[in-house]
Design a protein around this motif. Structure first.
Motif, PDB file in Angstrom:
ATOM      1  N   LEU A  83       0.615  -1.134   0.102  1.00 13.06           N
ATOM      2  CA  LEU A  83       0.019   0.073   0.042  1.00 13.06           C
ATOM      3  C   LEU A  83       0.836   1.235  -0.175  1.00 13.06           C
ATOM      4  CD1 LEU A  83      -2.755  -0.995   2.518  1.00 13.06           C
ATOM      5  CD2 LEU A  83      -2.843  -0.803  -0.002  1.00 13.06           C
ATOM      6  N   VAL A  86       1.803   1.945  -3.702  1.00  8.63           N
ATOM      7  CA  VAL A  86       0.561   2.458  -4.203  1.00  8.63           C
ATOM      8  C   VAL A  86       0.391   4.072  -3.983  1.00  8.63           C
ATOM      9  CG1 VAL A  86      -1.836   2.279  -4.289  1.00  8.63           C
ATOM     10  CG2 VAL A  86      -0.764   0.250  -4.307  1.00  8.63           C
ATOM     11  N   SER A 159       2.140   7.520   2.479  1.00  4.10           N
ATOM     12  CA  SER A 159       2.977   6.693   1.938  1.00  4.10           C
ATOM     13  C   SER A 159       4.224   6.500   2.992  1.00  4.10           C
ATOM     14  CB  SER A 159       3.465   7.102   0.530  1.00  4.10           C
ATOM     15  OG  SER A 159       4.638   6.191   0.168  1.00  4.10           O
ATOM     16  N   ILE A 193      -2.018  -8.167  -4.809  1.00  2.00           N
ATOM     17  CA  ILE A 193      -2.258  -7.015  -4.859  1.00  2.00           C
ATOM     18  C   ILE A 193      -2.337  -6.343  -6.203  1.00  2.00           C
ATOM     19  CG2 ILE A 193      -1.953  -4.403  -4.302  1.00  2.00           C
ATOM     20  CD1 ILE A 193      -1.290  -5.657  -1.278  1.00  2.00           C
TER      21      ILE A 193
END
Length: 297
Positions: A83, A86, A159, A193
């Motif tokens: 994540l 991403v 992030s 993912i």
């Protein structure tokens, strides 16, 4: 408990090596991103890295991973790491590379804060100093401007927070699962993912692309191994400033591959980042000497 200096120094060297290797991976990814989507690149890189793990560990490593007593925390850490990537690339839509880099490199400071809150580690004044010196170096090198894209700034900050949290999770998991098991879990989660997007992002691969993907997987696997191994030897607060060295490697590869010459700001910033790493090592040695003194008395 008294920490062995040789073990800590080994951890620091492993961490330096990890970020040097990751910088090579980033350079390859930057070269390939013109023809392939980011999710697709991460999918094939992770698939290649997982293949390497399975070749080394064979069916035994699959069994060890599934039966690991910390399989759930391992998968959770892997999910957080995925994540983080991403959200980092989501911020790239509106922010410049300098802005993204500066915001992202707030992660080592967050690591120290989280290490205090979640791991009960006690960083010294020198360790705090090394983190802030490194961050100032990044500010000087990147020279970020002001931006009105609040959502993209949030993505980059989130992030950094997620990546800092993965540091803490790595430290918590050190010694509880083999490095190879950690790598299998991490790459498997990345595949799951990023694989979701394949029906929309799949691109046919020629022999050259396949070879580059395999090489990227080897490079990524090596970087993962060194990073995971470094947490077996040293505290998260010591390793946090070493992440700044990734920026120096980025400057070097930018010059060698794309001919981007560093300006004075980059040189000054890179120097401060190097000082940050030196202060981190010095702080660790001083901390160990103090612990030894207390132990002897």
């Amino acid at each position: 408990m008294l920490i062995n200096n040789k073990s800590v120094n080994k951890g620091i060297l492993l961490c330096f090596a990890a970020y040097a290797i990751f910088s090579i991976q980033d350079a390859v990814m930057k070269w390939m991103v013109a023809d392939f989507g980011v999710a697709e690149l991460l999918f094939w890189r992770s698939l290649a890295a997982l293949f390497i793990c399975l070749v080394i560990g064979r069916s035994t490593i699959i069994k060890q991973t599934i039966q690991s007593p910390v399989i759930k925390p391992l998968m959770w850490r892997s999910l957080i790491a995925a994540l983080a990537w991403v959200f980092y690339y989501l911020s790239a839509k509106e922010l410049s590379l300098a802005q993204m880099t500066t915001i992202y490199y707030s992660a080592p400071i967050i690591v120290v804060v989280l290490a205090v809150l979640l791991l009960n580690e006690k960083p010294t004044k020198l360790q705090w100093t090394s983190v802030f010196i490194g961050f100032i170096g990044v500010l000087i090198a990147s020279r970020p401007g002001f931006t009105s894209q609040a959502l993209s700034v949030f993505y980059a900050l989130f992030s950094a927070l997620l990546w800092a949290y993965t540091y803490i999770l790595l430290r918590r998991l050190s010694g509880k699962a083999s490095i190879l098991v950690q790598m299998v879990a991490a790459n498997f989660m990345f595949i799951v993912i990023t694989g979701v997007s394949l029906p929309w992002t799949f691109t046919s691969l020629d022999s050259t692309a396949i070879l580059v993907m395999m090489i990227t997987g080897v490079i990524g696997a090596a970087g993962q191994y060194f990073l995971f191994a470094s947490f077996e030897h040293v505290e998260a607060t010591v390793l946090a400033p070493i992440e700044y060295t990734g920026l120096i490697w980025a400057f070097i590869f930018s010059y060698l591959i794309w001919g981007s010459e560093p300006n004075n700001y980059l040189i000054i910033g890179a120097f401060m980042i190097a000082v940050s790493g030196f202060v981190s090592v010095l702080a660790n040695n001083n901390k160990n000497k103090t612990l030894k003194l207390h132990t002897e008395t």
